[in-house]
Design a protein around this motif. Structure first.
Motif, PDB file in Angstrom:
ATOM      1  N   LEU A  49       0.830  -1.210   0.000  1.00 59.14           N
ATOM      2  CA  LEU A  49       0.000   0.000   0.000  1.00 59.14           C
ATOM      3  C   LEU A  49       0.863   1.258   0.000  1.00 59.14           C
ATOM      4  CD1 LEU A  49      -2.741  -1.169   2.506  1.00 59.14           C
ATOM      5  CD2 LEU A  49      -3.071  -0.721   0.062  1.00 59.14           C
ATOM      6  N   SER A  50       1.920   1.255   0.791  1.00 60.89           N
ATOM      7  CA  SER A  50       2.791   2.437   0.846  1.00 60.89           C
ATOM      8  C   SER A  50       3.473   2.670  -0.499  1.00 60.89           C
ATOM      9  CB  SER A  50       3.821   2.313   1.972  1.00 60.89           C
ATOM     10  OG  SER A  50       4.767   1.311   1.697  1.00 60.89           O
ATOM     11  N   GLN A  51       3.894   1.597  -1.154  1.00 64.29           N
ATOM     12  CA  GLN A  51       4.507   1.731  -2.478  1.00 64.29           C
ATOM     13  C   GLN A  51       3.508   2.316  -3.484  1.00 64.29           C
ATOM     14  OE1 GLN A  51       7.949   0.741  -3.507  1.00 64.29           O
ATOM     15  NE2 GLN A  51       7.899   1.306  -1.344  1.00 64.29           N
ATOM     16  N   ALA A  52       2.294   1.830  -3.455  1.00 62.87           N
ATOM     17  CA  ALA A  52       1.266   2.318  -4.382  1.00 62.87           C
ATOM     18  C   ALA A  52       0.939   3.787  -4.141  1.00 62.87           C
ATOM     19  CB  ALA A  52      -0.001   1.467  -4.260  1.00 62.87           C
ATOM     20  N   LEU A  53       1.086   4.230  -2.900  1.00 66.89           N
ATOM     21  CA  LEU A  53       0.770   5.624  -2.548  1.00 66.89           C
ATOM     22  C   LEU A  53       1.999   6.525  -2.518  1.00 66.89           C
ATOM     23  CD1 LEU A  53      -1.857   4.923   0.237  1.00 66.89           C
ATOM     24  CD2 LEU A  53      -2.301   5.901  -2.022  1.00 66.89           C
ATOM     25  N   GLY A  54       3.169   5.955  -2.758  1.00 68.62           N
ATOM     26  CA  GLY A  54       4.396   6.752  -2.784  1.00 68.62           C
ATOM     27  C   GLY A  54       4.772   7.316  -1.431  1.00 68.62           C
ATOM     28  N   THR A  55       4.570   6.534  -0.389  1.00 68.83           N
ATOM     29  CA  THR A  55       4.886   6.972   0.968  1.00 68.83           C
ATOM     30  C   THR A  55       5.549   5.821   1.719  1.00 68.83           C
ATOM     31  OG1 THR A  55       3.979   8.111   2.896  1.00 68.83           O
ATOM     32  CG2 THR A  55       2.599   6.392   1.912  1.00 68.83           C
ATOM     33  N   THR A  56       5.668   5.950   3.012  1.00 66.96           N
ATOM     34  CA  THR A  56       6.297   4.900   3.815  1.00 66.96           C
ATOM     35  C   THR A  56       5.262   4.152   4.651  1.00 66.96           C
ATOM     36  OG1 THR A  56       6.673   6.343   5.716  1.00 66.96           O
ATOM     37  CG2 THR A  56       8.397   6.297   4.012  1.00 66.96           C
ATOM     38  N   THR A  57       5.615   2.938   5.048  1.00 70.02           N
ATOM     39  CA  THR A  57       4.732   2.180   5.932  1.00 70.02           C
ATOM     40  C   THR A  57       4.602   2.890   7.267  1.00 70.02           C
ATOM     41  OG1 THR A  57       6.581   0.816   6.678  1.00 70.02           O
ATOM     42  CG2 THR A  57       5.226  -0.054   4.885  1.00 70.02           C
ATOM     43  N   ASP A  58       5.677   3.513   7.711  1.00 72.92           N
ATOM     44  CA  ASP A  58       5.649   4.230   8.981  1.00 72.92           C
ATOM     45  C   ASP A  58       4.656   5.383   8.940  1.00 72.92           C
ATOM     46  OD1 ASP A  58       6.672   4.427  11.636  1.00 72.92           O
ATOM     47  OD2 ASP A  58       7.778   6.215  11.008  1.00 72.92           O
ATOM     48  N   GLU A  59       4.631   6.094   7.828  1.00 71.00           N
ATOM     49  CA  GLU A  59       3.699   7.218   7.709  1.00 71.00           C
ATOM     50  C   GLU A  59       2.240   6.736   7.691  1.00 71.00           C
ATOM     51  OE1 GLU A  59       2.884  11.221   5.065  1.00 71.00           O
ATOM     52  OE2 GLU A  59       4.612   9.985   4.609  1.00 71.00           O
ATOM     53  N   LEU A  60       1.998   5.605   7.055  1.00 69.87           N
ATOM     54  CA  LEU A  60       0.634   5.093   6.973  1.00 69.87           C
ATOM     55  C   LEU A  60       0.186   4.358   8.227  1.00 69.87           C
ATOM     56  CD1 LEU A  60       0.386   3.626   3.350  1.00 69.87           C
ATOM     57  CD2 LEU A  60      -0.575   5.758   4.202  1.00 69.87           C
ATOM     58  N   PHE A  61       1.078   3.531   8.790  1.00 66.09           N
ATOM     59  CA  PHE A  61       0.659   2.617   9.847  1.00 66.09           C
ATOM     60  C   PHE A  61       1.590   2.561  11.050  1.00 66.09           C
ATOM     61  CE2 PHE A  61      -0.792   0.737   5.769  1.00 66.09           C
ATOM     62  CZ  PHE A  61      -2.161   0.802   5.986  1.00 66.09           C
ATOM     63  N   GLY A  62       2.542   3.472  11.165  1.00 63.80           N
ATOM     64  CA  GLY A  62       3.536   3.402  12.229  1.00 63.80           C
ATOM     65  C   GLY A  62       2.953   3.283  13.620  1.00 63.80           C
ATOM     66  N   ASP A  63       1.925   4.040  13.911  1.00 60.68           N
ATOM     67  CA  ASP A  63       1.324   3.992  15.244  1.00 60.68           C
ATOM     68  C   ASP A  63       0.680   2.647  15.528  1.00 60.68           C
ATOM     69  OD1 ASP A  63      -0.669   4.551  13.302  1.00 60.68           O
ATOM     70  OD2 ASP A  63      -1.984   5.400  14.833  1.00 60.68           O
ATOM     71  N   ILE A  64       0.112   2.023  14.523  1.00 62.47           N
ATOM     72  CA  ILE A  64      -0.534   0.724  14.694  1.00 62.47           C
ATOM     73  C   ILE A  64       0.510  -0.342  14.987  1.00 62.47           C
ATOM     74  CG2 ILE A  64      -1.831  -1.095  13.510  1.00 62.47           C
ATOM     75  CD1 ILE A  64      -3.238   1.163  11.955  1.00 62.47           C
ATOM     76  N   PHE A  65       1.614  -0.328  14.228  1.00 61.17           N
ATOM     77  CA  PHE A  65       2.658  -1.323  14.431  1.00 61.17           C
ATOM     78  C   PHE A  65       3.299  -1.160  15.807  1.00 61.17           C
ATOM     79  CE2 PHE A  65       3.232  -1.502   9.586  1.00 61.17           C
ATOM     80  CZ  PHE A  65       2.284  -2.496   9.479  1.00 61.17           C
ATOM     81  N   LEU A  66       3.548   0.076  16.220  1.00 59.30           N
ATOM     82  CA  LEU A  66       4.123   0.302  17.550  1.00 59.30           C
ATOM     83  C   LEU A  66       3.183  -0.162  18.647  1.00 59.30           C
ATOM     84  CD1 LEU A  66       5.835   3.806  17.233  1.00 59.30           C
ATOM     85  CD2 LEU A  66       6.931   1.579  17.548  1.00 59.30           C
ATOM     86  N   SER A  67       1.917   0.153  18.500  1.00 60.48           N
ATOM     87  CA  SER A  67       0.925  -0.246  19.493  1.00 60.48           C
ATOM     88  C   SER A  67       0.873  -1.764  19.623  1.00 60.48           C
ATOM     89  CB  SER A  67      -0.446   0.296  19.097  1.00 60.48           C
ATOM     90  OG  SER A  67      -1.435  -0.182  19.964  1.00 60.48           O
ATOM     91  N   ASN A  68       0.874  -2.464  18.500  1.00 64.47           N
ATOM     92  CA  ASN A  68       0.839  -3.924  18.529  1.00 64.47           C
ATOM     93  C   ASN A  68       2.114  -4.505  19.107  1.00 64.47           C
ATOM     94  OD1 ASN A  68      -1.722  -4.147  17.521  1.00 64.47           O
ATOM     95  ND2 ASN A  68      -1.069  -4.460  15.413  1.00 64.47           N
ATOM     96  N   MET A  69       3.259  -3.892  18.796  1.00 65.36           N
ATOM     97  CA  MET A  69       4.528  -4.385  19.301  1.00 65.36           C
ATOM     98  C   MET A  69       4.552  -4.304  20.828  1.00 65.36           C
ATOM     99  SD  MET A  69       8.394  -3.112  18.420  1.00 65.36           S
ATOM    100  CE  MET A  69       8.187  -1.536  19.249  1.00 65.36           C
ATOM    101  N   TYR A  70       4.166  -3.158  21.382  1.00 67.08           N
ATOM    102  CA  TYR A  70       4.161  -2.998  22.839  1.00 67.08           C
ATOM    103  C   TYR A  70       3.109  -3.879  23.488  1.00 67.08           C
ATOM    104  CZ  TYR A  70       7.416   0.844  22.369  1.00 67.08           C
ATOM    105  OH  TYR A  70       8.520   1.593  22.090  1.00 67.08           O
ATOM    106  N   SER A  71       1.984  -3.997  22.857  1.00 68.46           N
ATOM    107  CA  SER A  71       0.913  -4.832  23.388  1.00 68.46           C
ATOM    108  C   SER A  71       1.365  -6.290  23.472  1.00 68.46           C
ATOM    109  CB  SER A  71      -0.331  -4.705  22.504  1.00 68.46           C
ATOM    110  OG  SER A  71      -1.338  -5.560  22.952  1.00 68.46           O
ATOM    111  N   ASN A  72       2.030  -6.762  22.422  1.00 69.46           N
ATOM    112  CA  ASN A  72       2.525  -8.149  22.403  1.00 69.46           C
ATOM    113  C   ASN A  72       3.604  -8.369  23.440  1.00 69.46           C
ATOM    114  OD1 ASN A  72       0.765  -8.912  20.392  1.00 69.46           O
ATOM    115  ND2 ASN A  72       2.220  -8.535  18.751  1.00 69.46           N
ATOM    116  N   LYS A  73       4.466  -7.389  23.673  1.00 67.62           N
ATOM    117  CA  LYS A  73       5.516  -7.526  24.694  1.00 67.62           C
ATOM    118  C   LYS A  73       4.897  -7.685  26.072  1.00 67.62           C
ATOM    119  CE  LYS A  73       9.640  -5.320  22.867  1.00 67.62           C
ATOM    120  NZ  LYS A  73      10.611  -4.250  23.076  1.00 67.62           N
TER     121      LYS A  73
END
Length: 78
Positions: A49-73
């Motif tokens: 999705l980030s490639q198709a939109l010309g942006t980064t995964t962090d810009e699109l979903f960074g908060d979600i990935f961080l939230s899941n990472m901390y939640s899993n820890k």
């Protein structure tokens, strides 16, 4: 940012969900679910999705990935 950032970027690029679906090879229904925070993308889908939109995964979903990472820890007791 939230998954609604996906919708913001998609609209900024002038794309419909169907256009983004074709450009990223991700189903339109899945994109809708992401935009409405009903699902969390895998890293590979986020990348496509980030490639198709010309942006980064962090810009699109960074908060979600961080939230899941901390939640899993905390669930694992680490």
């Amino acid at each position: 940012m939230t998954s609604s950032q996906l919708k913001v970027k998609r609209i900024e690029k002038g794309l419909s969900q169907e256009d983004l679906s074709k450009a990223s090879n991700v189903s339109r229904t899945y994109i809708s679910n992401l935009e409405n925070a009903k699902q969390v993308p895998s890293y590979s889908i986020a990348f496509r999705l980030s490639q198709a939109l010309g942006t980064t995964t962090d810009e699109l979903f960074g908060d979600i990935f961080l939230s899941n990472m901390y939640s899993n820890k905390y669930k694992e007791g680490k």
